[in-house]
Design an enzyme around this catalytic site. Structure first.
Site, PDB file in Angstrom:
ATOM      1  N   ASP A   1      -3.683  10.565  11.794  1.00 43.37           N
ATOM      2  CA  ASP A   1      -2.618   9.742  10.955  1.00 43.37           C
ATOM      3  C   ASP A   1      -3.507   9.152   9.862  1.00 43.37           C
ATOM      4  OD1 ASP A   1      -0.280   8.238  10.507  1.00 43.37           O
ATOM      5  OD2 ASP A   1      -1.655   6.443  10.601  1.00 43.37           O
TER       6      ASP A   1
ATOM      7  N   ASP B   1       0.806  -1.186   0.084  1.00 42.50           N
ATOM      8  CA  ASP B   1       0.113  -0.058   0.071  1.00 42.50           C
ATOM      9  C   ASP B   1       0.808   1.239  -0.034  1.00 42.50           C
ATOM     10  OD1 ASP B   1      -2.280  -1.517   0.165  1.00 42.50           O
ATOM     11  OD2 ASP B   1      -2.160  -1.588   2.452  1.00 42.50           O
ATOM     12  N   CYS B   2       2.000   1.145   0.546  1.00 39.79           N
ATOM     13  CA  CYS B   2       2.844   2.437   0.747  1.00 39.79           C
ATOM     14  C   CYS B   2       4.356   2.071   0.895  1.00 39.79           C
ATOM     15  CB  CYS B   2       2.293   3.167   2.022  1.00 39.79           C
ATOM     16  SG  CYS B   2       2.717   2.188   3.426  1.00 39.79           S
TER      17      CYS B   2
ATOM     18  N   CYS C   1       5.495  -0.490   3.345  1.00 34.49           N
ATOM     19  CA  CYS C   1       5.492  -1.969   2.874  1.00 34.49           C
ATOM     20  C   CYS C   1       6.543  -2.444   2.059  1.00 34.49           C
ATOM     21  CB  CYS C   1       4.066  -2.003   2.010  1.00 34.49           C
ATOM     22  SG  CYS C   1       2.738  -1.742   2.780  1.00 34.49           S
TER      23      CYS C   1
ATOM     24  N   CYS D   1       2.695   7.605  13.894  1.00 28.85           N
ATOM     25  CA  CYS D   1       2.803   6.468  12.638  1.00 28.85           C
ATOM     26  C   CYS D   1       3.269   7.219  11.597  1.00 28.85           C
ATOM     27  CB  CYS D   1       1.266   5.875  12.512  1.00 28.85           C
ATOM     28  SG  CYS D   1       1.101   4.463  13.679  1.00 28.85           S
TER      29      CYS D   1
ATOM     30  N   THR E   1      18.605  17.606 -36.797  1.00 25.00           N
ATOM     31  CA  THR E   1      17.961  16.651 -37.887  1.00 25.00           C
ATOM     32  C   THR E   1      17.118  15.384 -37.012  1.00 25.00           C
ATOM     33  OG1 THR E   1      19.782  16.953 -39.429  1.00 25.00           O
ATOM     34  CG2 THR E   1      18.152  15.172 -39.654  1.00 25.00           C
TER      35      THR E   1
ATOM     36  N   ASP F   1      18.507  12.142 -31.256  1.00 21.17           N
ATOM     37  CA  ASP F   1      17.782  10.930 -31.621  1.00 21.17           C
ATOM     38  C   ASP F   1      18.665   9.914 -32.324  1.00 21.17           C
ATOM     39  OD1 ASP F   1      18.264  12.355 -34.092  1.00 21.17           O
ATOM     40  OD2 ASP F   1      16.483  11.452 -35.149  1.00 21.17           O
TER      41      ASP F   1
ATOM     42  N   CYS G   1       3.039   6.822   8.454  1.00 24.64           N
ATOM     43  CA  CYS G   1       2.480   6.527   7.091  1.00 24.64           C
ATOM     44  C   CYS G   1       2.526   7.660   5.894  1.00 24.64           C
ATOM     45  CB  CYS G   1       1.003   6.070   7.332  1.00 24.64           C
ATOM     46  SG  CYS G   1       0.798   4.011   7.671  1.00 24.64           S
TER      47      CYS G   1
ATOM     48  N   ASP H   1      19.625  18.612 -30.724  1.00 23.40           N
ATOM     49  CA  ASP H   1      20.004  17.899 -32.024  1.00 23.40           C
ATOM     50  C   ASP H   1      19.280  18.791 -33.049  1.00 23.40           C
ATOM     51  OD1 ASP H   1      21.553  16.952 -34.011  1.00 23.40           O
ATOM     52  OD2 ASP H   1      20.004  15.226 -34.039  1.00 23.40           O
TER      53      ASP H   1
END
Length: 730
Positions: free
Chosen positions: A710, A27-28, A31, A383, A429, A624, A385, A427
């Site tokens: 929290d 979840d966050c 974890c 906490c 071209t 590119d 979180c 660049d």
């Protein structure tokens, strides 16, 4: 997915491999931190990278790991896990005793929210708490034990996760704080509050899961754009096969209204292609033979025969998803700081809570119950979180928002770095220009411009030379007839000649044409004027006399001027670095309003970028081609443009898939929006904690408001970060 082993620099005999897993239930960032710490304890693991938004885990290890070692360690923490290579079949990994290590969780496709891993204990705790209130009213003597039972229903999975995290080397987890606070509240007789706080905590976790699932769905939704089946030509007919089994070179049929199942090149047919699912552009593009098409786009009219140019694993959509998932595993500097801060923050909260609970009674004789209650409330306020999710949630949403618009950034550090760019080197071209010449001027002498185009196109039929293609496309666009040419042949180093309608034609450079015919002063002047504009001039001779001039140039992209102006509006300096001749470069630069340096070798571009950096500028380089790779590597941020070479894409930090110059300024704006979002999130997370810390100590608020603070901060921070998913839609 396992990479090819490679020798370690420290120990050539050791082989390093990477194994990728899908993890459900994260979840966050908290974890992710638990999984990271636990997996690093496995012998042979060298590095671990976890993406909450991508739901993925990448493990770098020496040699072969013990069978199912990673899966067992992750599943002990309460998360589902399976190898990423099982994505197509979604087979659960089997752990010890054949037990599935992919428990049914919120990430299972099509699963209703109320059956998700986070929802079930939340619902059970809610029902138990409601029953406890009813029992308390009906049987007051049993009220205490009813709330204890309700508390145990909700606290059991939390306490189990806390214990498993401690065994995995993470003693100071959010679950640990919650367990200590709930047990402490029971010991001082606040069972009703303890049970309610546990329910609120579970509700907060559930809401975090919903937000995390939405973030994952945003980028994974791209993969769903590609149809599951394709109509492929086989044995003189068509057969429907899985799109994932298409091979390069296969011919597929795309009907009106169908999504195109693979990247490819149109070999027959023409139609309007809706590219909005991939590029975000609302106006369909007209495409025909030899034009490229992307997987996931829609053919709105006409039947197309398309030759597949990339497999399912390599198509545009797959590359976007893969690059974004890898990018989300790369942490931004701010995120790394928050991670380091949280390692000391959580133990610090335990110390502060203990001091608040014990010092006033010991030093001033205050009531133990009152101050233990306040100490427990501080554990809940502390906490982390909201704090630990403040940055990764915004980064993940920002990367996903960019990817859905064809702007790929390889990690949070790149996303963060764009906001600090002060100069962009382009660049020419294929970056500021389309990368192919087009006819810009047709000058006729004694004939019409249409006749000049017809005769020149007749000579060039069948040629693939870029100048020939430009003439043929111009003739087609102007609907000039292309008669047959007889005896057409190339004259080495000069041009092409042949007979059209009984007229002997010679199409060549000005120098070669001057060798066969006399040019008037006006014709010479006109040729020199066109050359001065950076254009290549071909002269058409008809029966030995000048019939006309055709000028061609690689023209700027449609949005180049607007894109450069947008960067200047942001206070960013722009410069063109090109290997092209000076006249052409200066002509293009003058039209775009950009300073230019021309006739540069790859090492010159690299040197100029380094000099700009020494002058105090933070430089992004856009290119590119292979010759851009050295400059892309030395720049603060390297950006590969459009369908750039593999070398440019690998070297670059970011990629603009759809070749829009304006996307450079959009990336800068997205970065600044993401950083503003992160600052807001950190302010909300720390601000609410500071407010409730003070109100708890002075006795204004207690356990319920503490956990609400929290949970509320976490929900606010997550919701604020998710706003970035809609960035750029207005």
């Amino acid at each position: 997915m396992v990479s090819a082993p490679s020798a370690s620099p420290d120990n050539p005999a050791a082989l390093a491999s990477q194994t990728r897993y899908r993890v459900s239930g994260m979840d966050c960032a908290s974890c992710a931190a638990k999984i990271d710490t636990a997996v690093r304890r496995i012998e042979g693991v060298e590095d671990v990278s976890v993406s909450v938004a991508g739901g993925s885990l990448t493990v770098t290890h020496s040699g072969a790991l013990p069978k199912d070692a990673v899966a067992r360690q992750v599943s002990k923490l309460g998360y589902g896990v399976r190898p990423a290579e099982d994505d197509g079949e979604a087979r659960p990994e089997q752990g010890h005793g054949g037990k599935s290590l992919h428990p049914r969780g919120e990430e299972e496709a099509g699963e209703p929210w109320w059956r998700s891993k986070r929802a079930l204990p939340t619902i059970a705790c809610g029902i138990a708490l409601a029953a406890a209130y009813a029992i308390g009213k009906l049987v007051p003597a049993a009220e205490h034990w009813a709330f204890v039972a309700a508390l145990l229903v909700g606290l059991a999975p939390i306490a189990r996760r806390a214990a498993m995290a401690a065994l995995a080397g993470i003693p100071f987890s959010i679950e640990t704080l919650m367990t200590i606070a709930a047990v402490g509240a029971v010991l001082i007789g606040a069972t009703e509050e303890a049970a309610t706080v546990v329910l609120l905590f579970l509700v907060g976790e559930f809401l975090e899961g919903v937000a995390a699932r939405r973030a994952r769905a945003s980028i994974q939704g791209l993969a769903d754009l590609v149809p599951k089946t394709a109509l492929v030509e086989r044995d003189g007919g068509t057969a429907e096969i899985p799109a994932a089994s298409l091979a390069v070179g296969d011919l597929i049929v795309v009907r009106p209204g169908d999504r195109i199942p693979a990247d490819g090149e149109i070999v027959e047919g023409a139609g309007e292609i809706d590219e909005s699912p991939v590029t975000g552009e609302s106006t369909p593009k007209r495409k025909g033979k030899n034009d490229n098409v992307f997987a996931g786009t829609i053919s709105t009219d006409g039947v197309l025969r398309v030759r597949v140019t990339a497999t399912a694993e390599d198509n545009t959509i797959a590359r976007i998803v893969r690059l974004v998932e890898e990018a989300q595993e790369s942490k931004a500097p701010t995120e790394r700081f928050i991670d380091r801060f949280s390692r000391y923050y959580t133990p610090g909260v335990l110390v502060v809570g203990a001091l608040v609970a014990t010092m006033p009674p010991l030093l001033f004789g205050s009531g133990w119950n009152e101050w233990i209650y306040k100490g427990l409330a501080i554990l809940l306020i502390g906490c982390p979180c909201a704090l630990v999710i403040s940055t990764p949630a915004a980064v993940a949403a920002g990367l996903s928002a960019g990817a859905r618009r064809g702007m790929l950034m390889k990690g949070g550090a790149v996303l963060e770095g764009f906001g600090r760019i002060t100069a962009v080197a382009f660049d020419k071209t294929g970056t500021l220009t389309d990368g192919r010449p087009v006819v810009t001027d047709v000058v006729a002498y004694g004939r019409t411009e249409r006749e000049i185009l017809s005769m020149a196109a007749a000579l060039e039929q069948g040629s693939s030379h870029p100048l020939a293609v430009a003439i043929l496309e111009k003739a087609k666009a102007d609907k000039a007839p292309i008669p047959p040419a007889f005896g057409a042949r190339a004259v080495a180093g000069k041009g092409v000649e042949g007979n059209v309608g009984g007229i002997t034609l010679f199409l060549a450079s000005a120098k070669a044409a001057a060798g066969r015919a006399s040019l008037s002063p006006e014709q010479v002047s006109r040729t020199e004027d066109l050359n001065g504009q950076g254009k290549t001039v071909s002269i058409l001779l008809a029966d030995g006399a000048v019939a006309g001039l055709i000028a061609m140039r690689d023209e700027p992209r449609e949005d180049a001027k607007a894109g450069l102006a947008s960067l200047k509006d942001l206070g960013i300096r722009t410069v063109m670095l090109t290997g092209d001749n000076r006249k052409t470069a200066e002509a293009i630069a003058a039209g775009l309003g950009i300073e230019a340096q021309a006739e540069l070798l790859p090492q010159d571009k690299q040197r100029i970028v380094a000099e700009m950096q020494k002058g105090g500028l933070r430089v992004a380089k856009v290119g590119d081609g292979i010759n851009d790779a050295p400059a892309l590597a030395v720049a603060d941020i390297g950006i590969a443009m459009g369908g750039g070479t593999d070398v440019a894409l690998e070297t670059a930090d970011a990629a603009i898939l759809h070749g829009r110059v304006e996307d450079v300024s959009r990336m800068v704006r997205l970065s600044r929006a993401a950083m503003a979002n992160i600052r807001q999130n950190i302010g909300v997370a720390l601000g609410l904690k500071a407010v409730f810390l003070v109100t708890t100590v002075i006795g204004v608020t207690g356990l319920w408001p503490a956990i609400l603070a929290d949970t509320g901060a976490t929900v606010l921070v997550t919701a604020n970060a998710m706003r970035l998913l809609g960035w750029g839609r207005d």
